[in-house]
Design a protein around this motif. Structure first.
Motif, mmCIF file in Angstrom:
data_model
loop_
_atom_site.group_PDB
_atom_site.id
_atom_site.type_symbol
_atom_site.label_atom_id
_atom_site.label_comp_id
_atom_site.label_asym_id
_atom_site.label_seq_id
_atom_site.Cartn_x
_atom_site.Cartn_y
_atom_site.Cartn_z
ATOM 1 N N ASN A 1 -18.517 75.943 1.062
ATOM 2 C CA ASN A 1 -19.896 75.451 1.086
ATOM 3 C C ASN A 1 -20.046 74.241 2.013
ATOM 4 O O ASN A 1 -21.061 74.111 2.701
ATOM 5 C CB ASN A 1 -20.355 75.080 -0.324
ATOM 6 N N GLN A 2 -19.061 73.356 2.016
ATOM 7 C CA GLN A 2 -19.118 72.157 2.863
ATOM 8 C C GLN A 2 -17.748 71.953 3.508
ATOM 9 O O GLN A 2 -16.884 71.273 2.951
ATOM 10 C CB GLN A 2 -19.520 70.921 2.039
ATOM 11 N N PRO A 3 -17.512 72.517 4.680
ATOM 12 C CA PRO A 3 -16.202 72.400 5.331
ATOM 13 C C PRO A 3 -15.771 70.963 5.614
ATOM 14 O O PRO A 3 -14.577 70.693 5.751
ATOM 15 C CB PRO A 3 -16.379 73.196 6.631
ATOM 16 N N VAL A 4 -16.736 70.024 5.696
ATOM 17 C CA VAL A 4 -16.367 68.645 5.966
ATOM 18 C C VAL A 4 -15.464 68.071 4.868
ATOM 19 O O VAL A 4 -14.753 67.080 5.078
ATOM 20 C CB VAL A 4 -17.639 67.773 6.131
ATOM 21 N N ARG A 5 -15.455 68.717 3.716
ATOM 22 C CA ARG A 5 -14.585 68.252 2.629
ATOM 23 C C ARG A 5 -13.105 68.406 2.975
ATOM 24 O O ARG A 5 -12.263 67.779 2.339
ATOM 25 C CB ARG A 5 -14.921 69.018 1.350
ATOM 26 N N LEU A 6 -12.803 69.215 3.991
ATOM 27 C CA LEU A 6 -11.421 69.288 4.470
ATOM 28 C C LEU A 6 -10.974 67.937 5.029
ATOM 29 O O LEU A 6 -9.825 67.512 4.826
ATOM 30 C CB LEU A 6 -11.297 70.369 5.552
ATOM 31 N N LEU A 7 -11.864 67.275 5.750
ATOM 32 C CA LEU A 7 -11.563 65.929 6.243
ATOM 33 C C LEU A 7 -11.566 64.908 5.107
ATOM 34 O O LEU A 7 -10.707 64.025 5.038
ATOM 35 C CB LEU A 7 -12.592 65.518 7.306
ATOM 36 N N ARG A 8 -12.543 65.064 4.219
ATOM 37 C CA ARG A 8 -12.752 64.044 3.187
ATOM 38 C C ARG A 8 -11.608 63.997 2.181
ATOM 39 O O ARG A 8 -11.171 62.919 1.781
ATOM 40 C CB ARG A 8 -14.078 64.318 2.466
ATOM 41 N N ILE A 9 -11.092 65.139 1.773
ATOM 42 C CA ILE A 9 -10.031 65.129 0.766
ATOM 43 C C ILE A 9 -8.757 64.479 1.317
ATOM 44 O O ILE A 9 -8.038 63.782 0.597
ATOM 45 C CB ILE A 9 -9.749 66.557 0.239
ATOM 46 N N LEU A 10 -8.496 64.674 2.605
ATOM 47 C CA LEU A 10 -7.334 64.025 3.204
ATOM 48 C C LEU A 10 -7.540 62.510 3.301
ATOM 49 O O LEU A 10 -6.585 61.729 3.174
ATOM 50 C CB LEU A 10 -7.068 64.608 4.590
ATOM 51 N N ARG A 11 -8.776 62.097 3.500
ATOM 52 C CA ARG A 11 -9.062 60.653 3.542
ATOM 53 C C ARG A 11 -8.831 60.017 2.178
ATOM 54 O O ARG A 11 -8.240 58.937 2.083
ATOM 55 C CB ARG A 11 -10.506 60.432 4.017
ATOM 56 N N TYR A 12 -9.249 60.695 1.119
ATOM 57 C CA TYR A 12 -9.007 60.155 -0.228
ATOM 58 C C TYR A 12 -7.515 60.108 -0.550
ATOM 59 O O TYR A 12 -7.023 59.140 -1.139
ATOM 60 C CB TYR A 12 -9.732 61.001 -1.273
ATOM 61 N N CYS A 13 -6.806 61.154 -0.174
ATOM 62 C CA CYS A 13 -5.362 61.180 -0.444
ATOM 63 C C CYS A 13 -4.648 60.052 0.293
ATOM 64 O O CYS A 13 -3.747 59.400 -0.259
ATOM 65 C CB CYS A 13 -4.770 62.527 -0.037
ATOM 66 N N ALA A 14 -5.049 59.807 1.554
ATOM 67 C CA ALA A 14 -4.412 58.742 2.331
ATOM 68 C C ALA A 14 -4.764 57.367 1.771
ATOM 69 O O ALA A 14 -3.910 56.475 1.700
ATOM 70 C CB ALA A 14 -4.845 58.843 3.796
ATOM 71 N N ARG A 15 -6.011 57.184 1.379
ATOM 72 C CA ARG A 15 -6.425 55.870 0.885
ATOM 73 C C ARG A 15 -5.775 55.529 -0.451
ATOM 74 O O ARG A 15 -5.258 54.427 -0.648
ATOM 75 C CB ARG A 15 -7.943 55.815 0.722
ATOM 76 N N MET A 16 -5.781 56.474 -1.383
ATOM 77 C CA MET A 16 -5.369 56.182 -2.749
ATOM 78 C C MET A 16 -3.919 56.540 -3.033
ATOM 79 O O MET A 16 -3.398 56.221 -4.105
ATOM 80 C CB MET A 16 -6.295 56.932 -3.719
ATOM 81 N N LYS B 1 -3.752 60.174 10.894
ATOM 82 C CA LYS B 1 -2.477 60.891 10.985
ATOM 83 C C LYS B 1 -2.464 62.117 10.075
ATOM 84 O O LYS B 1 -1.872 63.146 10.406
ATOM 85 C CB LYS B 1 -1.327 59.950 10.646
ATOM 86 N N GLN B 2 -3.131 62.018 8.922
ATOM 87 C CA GLN B 2 -3.271 63.190 8.048
ATOM 88 C C GLN B 2 -4.085 64.270 8.752
ATOM 89 O O GLN B 2 -3.734 65.456 8.719
ATOM 90 C CB GLN B 2 -3.948 62.782 6.735
ATOM 91 N N TRP B 3 -5.184 63.867 9.380
ATOM 92 C CA TRP B 3 -5.988 64.834 10.128
ATOM 93 C C TRP B 3 -5.184 65.428 11.282
ATOM 94 O O TRP B 3 -5.267 66.641 11.541
ATOM 95 C CB TRP B 3 -7.244 64.154 10.690
ATOM 96 N N ASP B 4 -4.411 64.589 11.940
ATOM 97 C CA ASP B 4 -3.599 65.041 13.066
ATOM 98 C C ASP B 4 -2.591 66.088 12.602
ATOM 99 O O ASP B 4 -2.414 67.148 13.236
ATOM 100 C CB ASP B 4 -2.885 63.841 13.685
ATOM 101 N N THR B 5 -1.923 65.837 11.482
ATOM 102 C CA THR B 5 -0.907 66.756 10.969
ATOM 103 C C THR B 5 -1.504 68.121 10.647
ATOM 104 O O THR B 5 -0.866 69.167 10.857
ATOM 105 C CB THR B 5 -0.239 66.157 9.725
ATOM 106 N N ARG B 6 -2.739 68.114 10.127
ATOM 107 C CA ARG B 6 -3.395 69.367 9.729
ATOM 108 C C ARG B 6 -4.196 69.998 10.858
ATOM 109 O O ARG B 6 -4.845 71.029 10.647
ATOM 110 C CB ARG B 6 -4.327 69.098 8.549
ATOM 111 N N GLY B 7 -4.192 69.389 12.037
ATOM 112 C CA GLY B 7 -4.934 69.958 13.156
ATOM 113 C C GLY B 7 -6.428 69.775 13.058
ATOM 114 O O GLY B 7 -7.193 70.574 13.632
#
Length: 523
Positions: free
Chosen positions: A170-185, A232-238
Motif C-alpha cells: 500500500n505504501q512502498p515508502v515504508r521500505l525506507l522508513r522501517i530501515l530508518r527506525y531500525c538504524a535509529r533505535m 548505509k542501511q538503504w545502501d545495503t538494500r539497494g
C-alpha cells in the motif's frame, strides 16, 4: 505499569510542556478530543530524545492551528485534504496537528479512500505497531494509554512489526522508513515483517516509491542523530536509487555526515538543538553532478527555499569564516554577539566542512565558555542588592558579562564588588578597631576594683540606691526577695564606708613612715 502522566511531566522539555498545556487548553475550549500520538509516545516510553510532538484530534484542528499561530507558532506545511499541519510551535518546538482518519484501500497498492474517524481507527491504520500508540490529553482520561496493536510488547522485544501484510504494498515508502527506525533505535524487524519486506523487494516495489515520499524521508534524516547509519542501511538494500538513480553508484558523503554528527553532538551538549536539513541534504547529494543536486531536490518535491538553502550553504559558510577570521570579531564581546546571531546549523556545518582554525576556536569558545558564562549571570545576586528588574537591571548584567569576557570578576569576592560598582552602590566603610583603654597608673582605689554591676547596684543619683531612687526598680530585678534587696543595700553601705576608711589610712601612712625615719636617724 508506567505512570504516563509522570512521563508527560518529566520527559518533556520545558518548552514542550508549555506547548502540551496550550494545546490541551485549546482542545478543551473548542470541545475537541486530543491525543499525543506516534513517535513522541514511542520515544517517551523508550527513554529516547523526544524530537517532536504529534497531536491527533477527533475533528477539524484548523481553528486550533490558527489560535496557535497567534501565539507564535508557524505552519511549515499543511494539507486541507488530510487536515494535517506540520508546525513549529512557540518555543521552537517541532511537531504536527492532524485530524484522526482512516484509509480504506479498494485493492492493495491502489490510492486509498480517506475517511475521518476516531482515534482508535487512526491508530490501527498506521504503519508499524510501535507508532500506533497514543496518550489521552483529555480532562476525563488524561494519561490513559491507547495501544490497540500491542506496540508496547514490540518495544520490550525491540522489534519493528508491520500492522498488515499489505503494509509495503500500500505504501512502498515504508521500505525506507522501517530501515530508518531500525538504524535509529537499534531494533530488528519482526520475523514475519521481514518476510514481507523481502517479498516486497523481490517484487520491485521500491520502484513505486513516490518521489515526494522519498523527499520526506530525506528530510527525516536531518532529525536523526546518525543519518549515515540509515543511509548505509538503504545502501545495503539497494534503496538509495529511490532517492536518486545515480546515488546508488556515487554514494552519499559518509565522512562528511560523520563530522556533522559530531558537531551536532557538541551543540546538543551546550543545550542547542540545530535543524540540519540543508547540511544533511548537502552531504547526501554532494557527489552528484553540479546541477544534479538541485534537480534531485526539485524531483523530490523540495520547496524553492529548501533548494536555495542547500545550494548556498557552502558560500554562506565561507562568508562567516571570513568574518570570524577578521578584526570585526577580534574582541570576545564582538565574537560572542556575532556567533549568537548565526543560525545554529552554521555552528555545526563550519567545523564539519570548513574547519578554519580561528573560526573553529571561536565557535568552541562560544559553546564551551561564553554561552555557559552568559547563562550563569548572577541575576539573583543583583536582585539581592536591591536592584529591581528593568532596563537598568539588564544593562548592569550586560556590563558585568562584558567584564567576565575580558577575564575579570571571576571570583565570588570580585563578582560582588563588580556588581556593587556597576549598580552604583558604595562600599560600606570599614570599622576601625577600638583601642584598648589605658589602665590608671599606680594602685587602683577600692572603688575601681568593684565590679560594674555591683557599682551600678550600689550607687544612684543623689546618693540613693536604685531601689530608693525608683519605686519600680525592684520589679526590674526578677526573682529577688525584699530581704535580699535590704541585704544588698547594707552590704553596699558597708563597702562604701570601708573604702572611705581605707583611703584615709593610706593618706596618713607616708607621714607615719617619715616620723619613724627621723627617730631612726636620731638614734
Amino acid at each position: 505499569m508506567p505512570d504516563y502522566i509522570y512521563l508527560l511531566e518529566s520527559r518533556l522539555s520545558p518548552e514542550q510542556r508549555a506547548v502540551l498545556e496550550r494545546v490541551q487548553e485549546l482542545a478543551r475550549s473548542q470541545e475537541l478530543n486530543i491525543y499525543l500520538t506516534g513517535g513522541a509516545v514511542r520515544d517517551m516510553i523508550c527513554g529516547q530524545i523526544i524530537r517532536d510532538l504529534d497531536f491527533t484530534v477527533e475533528g477539524n484542528p484548523v481553528r486550533m492551528v490558527r489560535e496557535l499561530e497567534k501565539g507564535g507558532a508557524r505552519v511549515v506545511w499543511e494539507s486541507e485534504r488530510l487536515r494535517h499541519h506540520e508546525m513549529i510551535f512557540a518555543g521552537d518546538v517541532e511537531g504536527s496537528i492532524s485530524a484522526a482518519r482512516d484509509e480504506v484501500y479498494e485493492r492493495p497498492g491502489a490510492k486509498p479512500e480517506l475517511r475521518f474517524s476516531s482515534i482508535m481507527e487512526d491508530l490501527r491504520r498506521r504503519d508499524f505497531a510501535i507508532n500506533a500508540i497514543a496518550i489521552s490529553l483529555n480532562a476525563q482520561s488524561r494519561g490513559l494509554l491507547l495501544d490497540p496493536a500491542n506496540g508496547l510488547a514490540d518495544l520490550e522485544r525491540q522489534e519493528v512489526r508491520a500492522l498488515s501484510i499489505h503494509a509495503f504494498t500500500n505504501q512502498p515508502v515504508r521500505l525506507l522508513r522501517i530501515l530508518r527506525y531500525c538504524a535509529r533505535m537499534g531494533f530488528k524487524m519482526e520475523q514475519r515483517t521481514e518476510e514481507w519486506f523481502e517479498l516486497a523487494m523481490e517484487r520491485g516495489l521500491q520502484a513505486n516509491i513516490e518521489p515526494e515520499d522519498a523527499g520526506n524521508e530525506v528530510r527525516s534524516l536531518a532529525r536523526e542523530d546518525n543519518p549515515a547509519a540509515t543511509l548505509k542501511q538503504w545502501d545495503t538494500r539497494g534503496l538509495l536509487a529511490a532517492v536518486h538513480p545515480q546515488l546508488q553508484k556515487r554514494k552519499p558523503d559518509y565522512d562528511g555526515l560523520g563530522r556533522l554528527s559530531k558537531a551536532r553532538a557538541n551543540l546538543m551538549a551546550s543545550g542547542i538543538r540545530a535543524r540540519l536539513g540543508a547540511s544533511v541534504t548537502y552531504y547526501v547529494l554532494r557527489r552528484l553532478k553540479p546541477r544534479g543536486s538541485a534537480s534531485a531536490m526539485r524531483h523530490m518535491g523540495f520547496r524553492a527555499a529548501e533548494v536555495e538553502a542547500v545550494d548556498n550553504i557552502v558560500d554562506e559558510g565561507r562568508e562567516i569564516v571570513q568574518v570570524l577570521k577578521g578584526r570585526k570579531t577580534k574582541a570576545p564581546r564582538d565574537a560572542y554577539s556575532y556567533l549568537a546571531s548565526l543560525p545554529p546549523e552554521m555552528l555545526a556545518f563550519i567545523p564539519a566542512e570548513l574547519p578554519n582554525g580561528a573560526a573553529v576556536s571561536k565557535i568552541r569558545s562560544y559553546l564551551q565558555k561564553w554561552r555557559p558564562m552568559r547563562q550563569a549571570l548572577p541575576a539573583a545576586e543583583l536582585s539581592a542588592l536591591g536592584i529591581a528588574h528593568g532596563p537598568k537591571f539588564d544593562k548592569i548584567l550586560e556590563q558585568f558579562f562584558e567584564l567576565q569576557l575580558r577575564g575579570k570578576a571571576r571570583s565570588p569576592e570580585d563578582r560582588t564588588k563588580a556588581l556593587r560598582q556597576l549598580a552604583g552602590i558604595k562600599e560600606e566603610p570599614k570599622k576601625k578597631p577600638e583601642k584598648e583603654k589605658k589602665k590608671p597608673k599606680g594602685k587602683e582605689s577600692a572603688a575601681h576594683a568593684t565590679k560594674p554591676e555591683e557599682t551600678k547596684a550600689a550607687t544612684a543619683p543623689h546618693g540613693k540606691t536604685p531601689a530608693a531612687a525608683s519605686p519600680g526598680a525592684q520589679a526590674k530585678v526578677a526573682g529577688k526577695s525584699a530581704a535580699s534587696v535590704i541585704g544588698a543595700r547594707a552590704q553596699a553601705k558597708h563597702e562604701k564606708e570601708a573604702a572611705r576608711h581605707g583611703a584615709a589610712k593610706r593618706a596618713h601612712a607616708p607621714k607615719a613612715k617619715a616620723g619613724h625615719a627621723k627617730k631612726a636617724r636620731r638614734r
